[in-house]
Design a protein around this motif. Sequence first.
Motif, PDB file in Angstrom:
ATOM      1  N   PRO A  52      44.368  51.304  16.023  1.00  0.00           N
ATOM      2  CA  PRO A  52      44.817  51.910  17.300  1.00  0.00           C
ATOM      3  C   PRO A  52      43.644  53.054  18.179  1.00  0.00           C
ATOM      4  O   PRO A  52      43.275  53.709  17.144  1.00  0.00           O
ATOM      5  CB  PRO A  52      46.095  52.827  16.728  1.00  0.00           C
ATOM      6  CG  PRO A  52      45.684  52.527  15.160  1.00  0.00           C
ATOM      7  CD  PRO A  52      45.087  52.065  14.680  1.00  0.00           C
ATOM      8  N   VAL A  53      44.511  53.339  18.891  1.00  0.00           N
ATOM      9  CA  VAL A  53      43.521  54.369  19.950  1.00  0.00           C
ATOM     10  C   VAL A  53      44.584  55.466  20.551  1.00  0.00           C
ATOM     11  O   VAL A  53      45.665  54.404  21.200  1.00  0.00           O
ATOM     12  CB  VAL A  53      42.538  53.909  20.592  1.00  0.00           C
ATOM     13  CG1 VAL A  53      41.475  53.431  19.738  1.00  0.00           C
ATOM     14  CG2 VAL A  53      43.152  52.866  21.610  1.00  0.00           C
ATOM     15  N   GLU A  54      44.318  56.920  20.859  1.00  0.00           N
ATOM     16  CA  GLU A  54      45.069  57.046  22.095  1.00  0.00           C
ATOM     17  C   GLU A  54      44.111  56.918  22.969  1.00  0.00           C
ATOM     18  O   GLU A  54      42.900  57.521  23.050  1.00  0.00           O
ATOM     19  CB  GLU A  54      45.630  58.931  21.850  1.00  0.00           C
ATOM     20  CG  GLU A  54      45.872  59.568  22.170  1.00  0.00           C
ATOM     21  CD  GLU A  54      46.008  60.626  21.815  1.00  0.00           C
ATOM     22  OE1 GLU A  54      47.080  61.796  21.872  1.00  0.00           O
ATOM     23  OE2 GLU A  54      45.362  61.742  22.319  1.00  0.00           O
ATOM     24  N   TRP A  80      38.804  56.930  24.541  1.00  0.00           N
ATOM     25  CA  TRP A  80      39.976  56.389  23.399  1.00  0.00           C
ATOM     26  C   TRP A  80      39.553  57.325  22.657  1.00  0.00           C
ATOM     27  O   TRP A  80      38.524  57.838  22.678  1.00  0.00           O
ATOM     28  CB  TRP A  80      39.349  55.417  23.098  1.00  0.00           C
ATOM     29  CG  TRP A  80      39.539  53.728  24.035  1.00  0.00           C
ATOM     30  CD1 TRP A  80      39.938  53.892  25.275  1.00  0.00           C
ATOM     31  CD2 TRP A  80      38.811  52.624  23.532  1.00  0.00           C
ATOM     32  NE1 TRP A  80      40.153  52.544  25.491  1.00  0.00           N
ATOM     33  CE2 TRP A  80      39.101  51.493  24.616  1.00  0.00           C
ATOM     34  CE3 TRP A  80      38.279  52.104  22.041  1.00  0.00           C
ATOM     35  CZ2 TRP A  80      38.818  50.739  24.129  1.00  0.00           C
ATOM     36  CZ3 TRP A  80      38.502  51.198  22.842  1.00  0.00           C
ATOM     37  CH2 TRP A  80      38.488  50.451  23.638  1.00  0.00           C
ATOM     38  N   ARG A  81      40.680  57.788  21.302  1.00  0.00           N
ATOM     39  CA  ARG A  81      40.142  58.888  20.510  1.00  0.00           C
ATOM     40  C   ARG A  81      40.789  57.856  19.333  1.00  0.00           C
ATOM     41  O   ARG A  81      42.027  56.924  19.283  1.00  0.00           O
ATOM     42  CB  ARG A  81      40.955  60.227  20.468  1.00  0.00           C
ATOM     43  CG  ARG A  81      40.878  60.789  19.556  1.00  0.00           C
ATOM     44  CD  ARG A  81      41.281  61.964  19.748  1.00  0.00           C
ATOM     45  NE  ARG A  81      42.691  62.120  19.893  1.00  0.00           N
ATOM     46  CZ  ARG A  81      43.777  62.497  18.464  1.00  0.00           C
ATOM     47  NH1 ARG A  81      43.254  62.433  17.816  1.00  0.00           N
ATOM     48  NH2 ARG A  81      44.790  62.122  19.211  1.00  0.00           N
ATOM     49  N   ASP A  82      39.829  58.146  18.601  1.00  0.00           N
ATOM     50  CA  ASP A  82      40.744  56.122  17.313  1.00  0.00           C
ATOM     51  C   ASP A  82      41.513  57.909  15.983  1.00  0.00           C
ATOM     52  O   ASP A  82      41.649  58.236  15.571  1.00  0.00           O
ATOM     53  CB  ASP A  82      39.670  56.705  16.287  1.00  0.00           C
ATOM     54  CG  ASP A  82      39.329  55.485  15.457  1.00  0.00           C
ATOM     55  OD1 ASP A  82      40.865  55.269  14.834  1.00  0.00           O
ATOM     56  OD2 ASP A  82      38.614  54.118  14.624  1.00  0.00           O
ATOM     57  N   ILE A  83      42.899  56.453  16.232  1.00  0.00           N
ATOM     58  CA  ILE A  83      43.843  57.697  15.639  1.00  0.00           C
ATOM     59  C   ILE A  83      44.579  56.542  14.417  1.00  0.00           C
ATOM     60  O   ILE A  83      45.636  56.765  13.764  1.00  0.00           O
ATOM     61  CB  ILE A  83      45.342  57.851  16.877  1.00  0.00           C
ATOM     62  CG1 ILE A  83      45.316  56.847  17.684  1.00  0.00           C
ATOM     63  CG2 ILE A  83      45.111  58.818  17.299  1.00  0.00           C
ATOM     64  CD1 ILE A  83      46.952  56.344  17.957  1.00  0.00           C
ATOM     65  N   THR A  84      43.181  55.917  13.838  1.00  0.00           N
ATOM     66  CA  THR A  84      43.795  55.002  12.329  1.00  0.00           C
ATOM     67  C   THR A  84      43.976  56.327  11.102  1.00  0.00           C
ATOM     68  O   THR A  84      45.477  55.503  10.971  1.00  0.00           O
ATOM     69  CB  THR A  84      42.416  54.309  12.000  1.00  0.00           C
ATOM     70  OG1 THR A  84      42.024  53.829  13.478  1.00  0.00           O
ATOM     71  CG2 THR A  84      42.574  53.217  11.176  1.00  0.00           C
ATOM     72  N   ASP A  85      43.768  57.024  10.989  1.00  0.00           N
ATOM     73  CA  ASP A  85      44.353  57.983   9.904  1.00  0.00           C
ATOM     74  C   ASP A  85      45.699  58.025  10.398  1.00  0.00           C
ATOM     75  O   ASP A  85      46.238  58.100   9.632  1.00  0.00           O
ATOM     76  CB  ASP A  85      43.450  59.401   9.765  1.00  0.00           C
ATOM     77  CG  ASP A  85      42.350  58.801   9.216  1.00  0.00           C
ATOM     78  OD1 ASP A  85      41.974  56.694   9.215  1.00  0.00           O
ATOM     79  OD2 ASP A  85      41.245  58.885   9.177  1.00  0.00           O
TER      80      ASP A  85
END
Length: 398
Positions: A109-111, A129-134
């Motif tokens: 998932p990314v924002e 993109w900003r990684d929002i995995t956590d």
Amino acid sequence: MIKNKKQQYSHSPTEDGEKYRMLFEASEDPMWLIIDQKFEICNDAAVRTLGYKSQSELRNTHPSQLSPKYQEDGKPSFDAAEEMMTIALTKGYHRFHWTHTKKSGENFPVEVTLTKIPFQGKDAIFCVWRDITDQYNLEKELREAKINAEEASKSKSKFLSMMSHELRTPLNAVLGFSDMLKNELYGPLNEKQMGTVKSIYQGGELLLHLVDDLLSMAKIDQGEINLNIEHNNASEIVKNSINLVEKLANDSQITLHCEDIPDDLNCLYADRVRAEQILVNLLTNAIKYNQPGGNIWISVDKNNSYTRFSVEDDGKGIQRDHAKQIFEPFYRGEQTTSGIEGTGLGLPICRRLSIEMNGECDFESVYGQGSVFWLDLPRCVGCPSFDDKCDIGRKHSH
Ligand code: ADP
């Protein structure tokens, strides 16, 4: 001087372009330039994140080609990506969550933020993109924990209500037969036999009470409580409740005092049976946790838009340490070891029922002097002035 400063900070377009390219390349967040709905330029972070070897592999790809077929909301990725880019081009900026796919096939998932920029004479989109995995995993865990807790609570309530039903049948037999024995319908009993039969009967009654309370709690938990909320008469509710506890009060040598209920407070909006159930419970407690010669005062007052039923006693009172937990299921405070029978479910049921009726149930107590428990229920809309909708109000006060 000023002129020199200006000169110091000014750059040629090519110098600026070079600087922006360096920033673009150095960023740890994947960045893209989207031209004609296709990823055209990207930085190394994008290549690394997606698990590819070179930027050229990613050139000229539609965002949906680097995504699963469908997004989390079930929309096809192609249509959803087109929609997002159209919004960015129309509004100038758009931010949203998206699922992309790595070369290995793994989704993540990314924002995404899309910003419209002019590029070589046309509109392009600068994409970050900003990684929002956590954050995504944490939210997923919380969602799952909530669902599991709700499921567990549902199964517990279901189990309780099933067991309660199953227990009732044999219990009714115990109560019925011991009652017949106690009333000597099968012949006279000696003192010892009578004592034993009375104990069986009392034990059975307590158990039935517990089963009833458990069933009520389970029903409230499962949202299965059917309320018949309508215009009702406060005097009748008080009268019926007193009728049900009068014998217990007499047997316990407690005097019940009931003030006349002012006509303008007579009409309230509640389920009559449930309101009486609550009042009976408050009255029973006031009798149980009192001593011979004690008193109970029942009154009805106005409290903002509520009718307040108060049950005041000059009994034992409640210690401060116990007060906070008194509405928690099975909590009996200092009565746990007192020998006074109870289940610790009465007050939690009162509170839950009062909330279901948009009311409230609470108390104040001075240890050693007594307690006042109250039930607030919404007054009729339009009362006490004449209101066609309100039959009770018309009968009693208008
Ligand atoms: P139960 O009466 O079955 O124990 P309740 O939930 O009705 O359960 O009450 C919980 C506890 O609150 C009681 O065990 C008792 O300690 C305390 N309590 C309730 N009403 C009164 C009262 N009028 N005076 C003193 N203590 C009370």
